[in-house]
Write an enzyme that holds these catalytic residues in place. Structure first.
Site, PDB file in Angstrom:
ATOM      1  CB  THR A   1      -0.942  -0.370   1.235  1.00  0.00           C
ATOM      2  OG1 THR A   1      -1.224  -0.926   1.678  1.00  0.00           O
ATOM      3  CG2 THR A   1      -1.973   0.540   1.206  1.00  0.00           C
TER       4      THR A   1
ATOM      5  N   GLY B   1       0.136  -3.715   4.617  1.00  0.00           N
ATOM      6  CA  GLY B   1       1.070  -4.533   5.608  1.00  0.00           C
ATOM      7  C   GLY B   1      -0.110  -5.704   5.283  1.00  0.00           C
ATOM      8  CG  LEU B   2      -1.712 -10.152   6.391  1.00  0.00           C
ATOM      9  CD1 LEU B   2      -1.408 -10.937   5.283  1.00  0.00           C
ATOM     10  CD2 LEU B   2      -1.628 -11.488   7.140  1.00  0.00           C
ATOM     11  N   GLY B   3      -3.428  -6.878   5.270  1.00  0.00           N
ATOM     12  CA  GLY B   3      -4.543  -6.189   5.483  1.00  0.00           C
ATOM     13  C   GLY B   3      -5.344  -6.730   6.572  1.00  0.00           C
TER      14      GLY B   3
HETATM   15  N1  GLY Z   1      -2.438  -3.717   3.094  1.00  0.00           N
HETATM   16  C1  GLY Z   1      -3.239  -3.764   1.426  1.00  0.00           C
HETATM   17  C2  GLY Z   1      -3.738  -5.112   1.302  1.00  0.00           C
HETATM   18  O1  GLY Z   1      -3.651  -6.097   2.437  1.00  0.00           O
HETATM   19  O2  GLY Z   1      -4.433  -5.245   0.792  1.00  0.00           O
END
Ligand code: GLY
Length: 308
Positions: free
Chosen positions: A169, A219-221
């Site tokens: 992102t 990061g990990l959404g």
């Molecule tokens: N942080 C972006 C996503 O996980 O989509």
């Protein structure tokens, strides 16, 4: 007094080409402040969406089917209004469509075909967001997986962790004359299922802004959504914590609760700010009263290795 902070996503390069674009984005956002704090946030994110080095707009990572689907959002801390798009395709600037959702509809989030149709109705042409580098990365990993190998790639870049070219992102927070804004945009995670939506267009998950605090995450959404991390940070700052302490606390919480990789930039109404991450890299640019702050370093927390 005004502050603009932009980030290019975790696991993204910190070499000169990346930093130059981030600085350009922050300065361009600053110049847009004359039009308002939302304009500044949108403008900064648009610069990053245009650059294929970052995982947003043109240069987004590809999903399992080899397509680009993007999420973006913008929030006005002053009015509390929010607008977002999810799984939108073939538009150059998802953040601009998110802003139109905020300003010209009675909704907060448009997804998929509806989001793309809305962009067309508003006059935005079809634009191919697949950059050759990302297509090549997708083909390479699909070939390897076809032979039974792991991806060996970062979910945020689609690339080997040691050859980072593009990543997660992008986002921006703005504090201008006591008004706060946040904007964010992403191609999501590499090899995601079609239709997968992350934290970027979900208020409280990957983005939040109030009259006290603006925060954007990377990061990990899924981890940010399940822990409502952006809202958690905003609440800490609203309760009086310094944004840097709040960011560090949130990253530790993310690591402990989800073992997830992430980063965030935070600013409050007193122009105090915080930046923290727990991954390999997190390139950030900060403009304070029109000047790039070169001596500014994001706080790196204990590392979490995401390579698949
Ligand atoms: N942080 C972006 C996503 O996980 O989509």
């Amino acid at each position: 007094m005004s502050i603009i902070i932009v980030h290019g996503g975790i696991e993204t390069g910190t070499e000169a080409p990346f930093l130059e674009v981030l600085r350009e984005a922050a300065l361009s956002g600053y110049r847009s402040l004359a039009r308002g704090h939302l304009d500044a946030a949108e403008e900064a994110v648009k610069i990053l969406e245009k650059c294929p080095l970052f995982n947003a707009g043109y240069g987004s990572v590809l999903n399992l089917e080899g397509e680009v689907e993007m999420d973006a959002s913008i929030m006005d801390g002053y009015s509390g209004r929010f607008g977002a798009v999810a799984a939108i395709d073939n538009v150059a600037h998802p953040v601009t469509i998110a802003r139109l959702v905020l300003e010209e509809t009675s909704h907060v989030l448009l997804a998929g075909r509806g989001a793309t149709s809305f962009a067309r109705v508003k006059g935005f042409p079809m634009v191919n967001c697949i950059a050759p580098t990302m297509l090549k990365a997708w083909q390479k990993v699909r070939d390897a997986m076809g032979k039974g190998a792991g991806t060996g790639a970062s979910p945020f870049t689609g690339l080997p962790a040691q050859a980072i070219d593009a990543c997660d992102t992008v986002g921006c927070v703005v504090s201008h004359r006591g008004m706060l804004a946040a904007a964010s945009s992403t191609g999501g995670s590499f090899l995601k299922m079609p239709g997968r939506v992350g934290d970027t267009p979900l208020p409280g998950g990957g983005i939040f802004a109030s009259r006290r605090c603006a925060v954007v995450c990377t990061g990990l959404g899924e981890a940010f959504v399940e822990t409502l991390t952006a809202k958690y940070v905003e609440s800490l700052v609203a309760d009086g914590l310094h944004p840097q302490e709040a960011a560090e606390k949130a990253i530790i919480r993310l690591t402990l609760e989800k073992r997830a990789a992430g980063g965030m930039v935070v600013v409050d109404h007193q122009n105090r700010y915080g930046v923290a991450y727990n991954s390999t890299t997190f390139p950030v640019a900060l403009v304070h009263d029109g000047k790039i702050q070169d001596n500014f370093t994001p706080k790196k927390m204990p590392r979490y290795n995401t390579c698949g």
